[in-house]
Structures are given as C-alpha cells and as structure tokens.
Design a protein around this motif. Structure first.
Motif, PDB file in Angstrom:
ATOM      1  N   LYS A 120       0.829  -1.213   0.000  1.00 28.15           N
ATOM      2  CA  LYS A 120       0.000   0.000   0.000  1.00 28.15           C
ATOM      3  C   LYS A 120       0.857   1.255   0.000  1.00 28.15           C
ATOM      4  O   LYS A 120       0.528   2.241  -0.671  1.00 28.15           O
ATOM      5  N   LYS A 121       1.938   1.230   0.741  1.00 24.10           N
ATOM      6  CA  LYS A 121       2.840   2.381   0.803  1.00 24.10           C
ATOM      7  C   LYS A 121       3.488   2.640  -0.561  1.00 24.10           C
ATOM      8  O   LYS A 121       3.547   3.780  -1.024  1.00 24.10           O
ATOM      9  N   ALA A 122       3.941   1.575  -1.228  1.00 20.09           N
ATOM     10  CA  ALA A 122       4.544   1.711  -2.560  1.00 20.09           C
ATOM     11  C   ALA A 122       3.529   2.252  -3.557  1.00 20.09           C
ATOM     12  O   ALA A 122       3.850   3.132  -4.374  1.00 20.09           O
ATOM     13  N   ILE A 123       2.312   1.737  -3.501  1.00 15.60           N
ATOM     14  CA  ILE A 123       1.260   2.202  -4.411  1.00 15.60           C
ATOM     15  C   ILE A 123       0.982   3.680  -4.176  1.00 15.60           C
ATOM     16  O   ILE A 123       0.919   4.470  -5.123  1.00 15.60           O
ATOM     17  N   LYS A 124       0.835   4.054  -2.925  1.00 20.59           N
ATOM     18  CA  LYS A 124       0.531   5.449  -2.582  1.00 20.59           C
ATOM     19  C   LYS A 124       1.635   6.401  -3.041  1.00 20.59           C
ATOM     20  O   LYS A 124       1.360   7.475  -3.578  1.00 20.59           O
TER      21      LYS A 124
END
Length: 163
Positions: free
Chosen positions: A108-112
């Motif tokens: 989720k952090k990478a996507i964000k």
C-alpha cells in the motif's frame, strides 16, 4: 400483473445458453521473458508462504523503461519495505514488473508513493508509473467469466436502436 402504459413494452433478458469459450483465447499471446530473483535470501517455497499470500502482497508496476533491471527495481521498491521477489516482464510493446513484499502495508505504501509518478531511473519516457496490487487468480476468473458472458435481449419494440 399491472397493465402497461402506452408506449411501454416487456423486455426479456436472460443468459445465453451453450456459451463457447473457444476462439483461441490466450493462445496467440506473445511469449514473455521473465527474470526472477529471490531477494530475501530464503527459500520462497516455504510452507508459511502460500501462493495466495504471495499474490496478496504483490505489486504490479507498469510503464517501465525497456532496459530496467530487477536489481534497480528492488532498490527503488525497497524504500517501502523488504522486497522478496522481483519479476521483470519484457514484451515488444512494454515492460512491466511484479514486486512481492512480505506485508500488505508495504504494498500500500509503494502504491501510494509511486502510482502516477515519474521516477527517472525506471519510468518509461512516455508516461508515469502505474503501480497497483497484482491481480489474483480469483480476479482473473471473475473478469473472464463476465467478459465472455452473453446476454439474450428479446421483446424489444421495433423502435429500439442499438445505441
């Protein structure tokens, strides 16, 4: 039942029977080149790390440079968590990758942080990165089921247009 108002008609919608899934679906796809490396240093086939868990913590990254390597991708994506696996998919039209993390929060952090952004070292010249959760087998089955579903629509009035 209720009488119909003037100008109204009954519409019959049902699933078409005996659907054929043939037609060479997927048979003509170009073979892809895959490069795979395990970055965790451990055996990726451990009992606690099931196939379903792998898919749930895998990020898809599209719009990559043709010459991008798995080491560079691992370096960029490790900023958001420990990278366990990188698969680079090179096709004549584009390059993409699958990056596997151990934890969903890292995905989720990478996507964000990366979705829709340009990262000079890895982005294609023509666009921004597309970073999203990788499709699971269930997602693909659902998509395939509905993309090949045919509907019969009958009892249309003569004035009905194809639009």
């Amino acid at each position: 039942g209720k009488p119909m108002a003037e100008g109204q008609s009954n519409v019959c919608v049902r699933f078409a029977e005996n659907q054929s899934r043939g037609g060479g679906r997927g048979g003509g796809r170009q073979r892809r080149q895959e490069q795979r490396q395990n970055y965790s240093g451990s055996d990726s086939s451990s009992d606690s790390d099931s196939d379903a868990k792998r898919r749930e913590t895998t990020v898809y990254c599209g719009c990559l440079r043709f010459e991008v390597g798995k080491d560079l991708l691992a370096q960029v994506f490790s900023e958001f968590g420990r990278v366990h696996d990188v698969v680079v998919i090179s096709r004549p039209s584009h390059t993409s990758a699958l990056i596997r993390y151990k934890k969903m929060r890292h995905c989720k952090k990478a996507i964000k942080k990366l979705n829709g952004k340009r990262v000079a070292e890895i982005s294609a010249q023509t666009g921004n990165l597309m970073v999203k959760l990788a499709e699971t087998d269930r997602d693909k089955q659902t998509r395939d089921q509905f993309s090949s579903t045919k509907l019969f629509v009958g009892f249309l009035s003569k004035n009905t247009k194809a639009d």
